[in-house]
Design a protein around this motif. Structure first.
Motif, PDB file in Angstrom:
ATOM      1  N   PHE A  56      56.578  50.518  47.161  1.00  0.00           N
ATOM      2  CA  PHE A  56      56.809  49.021  47.366  1.00  0.00           C
ATOM      3  C   PHE A  56      57.065  48.487  46.119  1.00  0.00           C
ATOM      4  N   TYR A  57      58.166  47.312  46.269  1.00  0.00           N
ATOM      5  CA  TYR A  57      58.441  46.620  44.956  1.00  0.00           C
ATOM      6  C   TYR A  57      58.552  45.192  45.293  1.00  0.00           C
ATOM      7  N   LYS A  58      58.237  44.384  44.534  1.00  0.00           N
ATOM      8  CA  LYS A  58      58.359  42.971  44.828  1.00  0.00           C
ATOM      9  C   LYS A  58      59.001  42.213  43.396  1.00  0.00           C
ATOM     10  N   ASP A  59      60.299  41.941  43.519  1.00  0.00           N
ATOM     11  CA  ASP A  59      60.835  40.945  42.435  1.00  0.00           C
ATOM     12  C   ASP A  59      61.147  42.219  41.260  1.00  0.00           C
ATOM     13  N   GLY A  60      61.519  43.323  41.734  1.00  0.00           N
ATOM     14  CA  GLY A  60      61.754  44.451  40.820  1.00  0.00           C
ATOM     15  C   GLY A  60      60.683  45.345  39.989  1.00  0.00           C
ATOM     16  N   ALA A  61      59.339  44.636  40.361  1.00  0.00           N
ATOM     17  CA  ALA A  61      58.426  45.584  39.817  1.00  0.00           C
ATOM     18  C   ALA A  61      57.590  46.500  40.867  1.00  0.00           C
ATOM     19  N   ILE A  62      57.099  47.509  40.732  1.00  0.00           N
ATOM     20  CA  ILE A  62      56.230  48.348  41.656  1.00  0.00           C
ATOM     21  C   ILE A  62      54.949  47.502  41.912  1.00  0.00           C
ATOM     22  N   LEU A  63      54.541  47.698  43.069  1.00  0.00           N
ATOM     23  CA  LEU A  63      53.106  47.073  43.435  1.00  0.00           C
ATOM     24  C   LEU A  63      52.084  47.981  43.634  1.00  0.00           C
ATOM     25  N   TYR A  64      51.106  47.643  43.121  1.00  0.00           N
ATOM     26  CA  TYR A  64      49.780  48.320  42.913  1.00  0.00           C
ATOM     27  C   TYR A  64      48.643  47.577  42.923  1.00  0.00           C
ATOM     28  N   SER A  65      47.733  47.603  43.900  1.00  0.00           N
ATOM     29  CA  SER A  65      46.666  46.810  44.101  1.00  0.00           C
ATOM     30  C   SER A  65      45.395  47.276  45.122  1.00  0.00           C
ATOM     31  N   GLY A  66      44.193  47.179  44.990  1.00  0.00           N
ATOM     32  CA  GLY A  66      43.400  47.649  46.000  1.00  0.00           C
ATOM     33  C   GLY A  66      42.693  48.998  45.760  1.00  0.00           C
ATOM     34  N   PRO A  67      41.938  49.716  46.419  1.00  0.00           N
ATOM     35  CA  PRO A  67      41.198  51.100  45.974  1.00  0.00           C
ATOM     36  C   PRO A  67      42.231  52.106  46.004  1.00  0.00           C
TER      37      PRO A  67
END
Length: 222
Positions: A159-170
């Motif tokens: 998943f990407y938002k505004d060109g950057a990969i997303l990572y959050s949560g456990p």
């Protein structure tokens, strides 16, 4: 997104949502891919020229509004054994709500992309729900964001938002990818604001591209 002209055959759907303010007939929503897919029906959706992200207009979807491409199109049958990618820009006026932006509803399976309070989610009927929970604090009401769901052909989602990969949560560390199992997807495609939480948000959508095959994004940014 910079693409060649004519568009590659791997671009199965390209909706820029350019046109005349308040236009609302099926012919006003034009697929710019080489396939020229036709919008079969429109329910509550229209074009708006008020502050688009890129072009001269965008798709404006009030609560429950959508445009539909009828069943029988196998281009939207995505699988876990081929690369594919879904990209679009969106703006929502109430970030505390979640909305299905793209969904299929026919065939032997379905897939859906949702945005809003939970970030961006991918859901399929084979029991797979993959979430990138960037949360409402990372969205600004009435402000455009670019989202992308990328599948590498080996069962991994990014998943990407505004060109950057997303990572959050456990379950999100570094360049974590998200395993999925095989599914066929449905053959009818709805695009819009199919709400699945309380409230009546309005959402704008622009530059929606569905790719299947070819090169997709697999790095930390694009």
């Amino acid at each position: 997104v910079v693409v060649s002209n004519p568009l590659p055959a791997t671009y199965k759907l390209v909706l820029n949502f350019n046109g005349t303010n308040e236009a609302s007939s099926p012919n006003d929503f034009v697929d710019s891919s080489s396939y020229g897919k036709k919008i079969a029906s429109v329910s509550g959706a229209s074009l708006s020229t008020s502050s688009p992200a890129l072009g001269n207009a965008y798709g404006l979807f009030t609560s429950g509004a959508y445009i539909r491409i009828s069943g029988g199109d196998t281009d939207f049958n995505l699988s876990a054994t081929e690369p594919w990618q879904i990209s679009f820009r969106f703006a929502i006026n109430d970030k505390t709500n979640n909305c299905y932006v793209i969904k299929t509803s026919e065939g032997s399976g379905y897939w859906r992309v949702a945005v809003g309070a939970g970030g961006v989610s991918w859901l399929s009927d084979s029991g797979n729900t993959c979430n990138a929970n960037f949360g409402p604090e990372d969205l600004v009401n009435n402000t455009w964001s670019a989202l992308r769901v990328s599948h590498d052909g080996a069962g991994n989602l990014r998943f990407y938002k505004d060109g950057a990969i997303l990572y959050s949560g456990p379950n999100y560390t570094g360049n974590t990818v998200f395993p999925i199992s095989a599914f066929t997807g449905g053959t009818r495609l709805d695009i819009g604001n199919m709400v699945h939480t309380a409230g009546t948000p309005t959402i704008g959508i622009e530059e929606l591209i569905i790719q299947k095959g070819g090169t997709v994004t697999v790095g930390n940014s694009y």
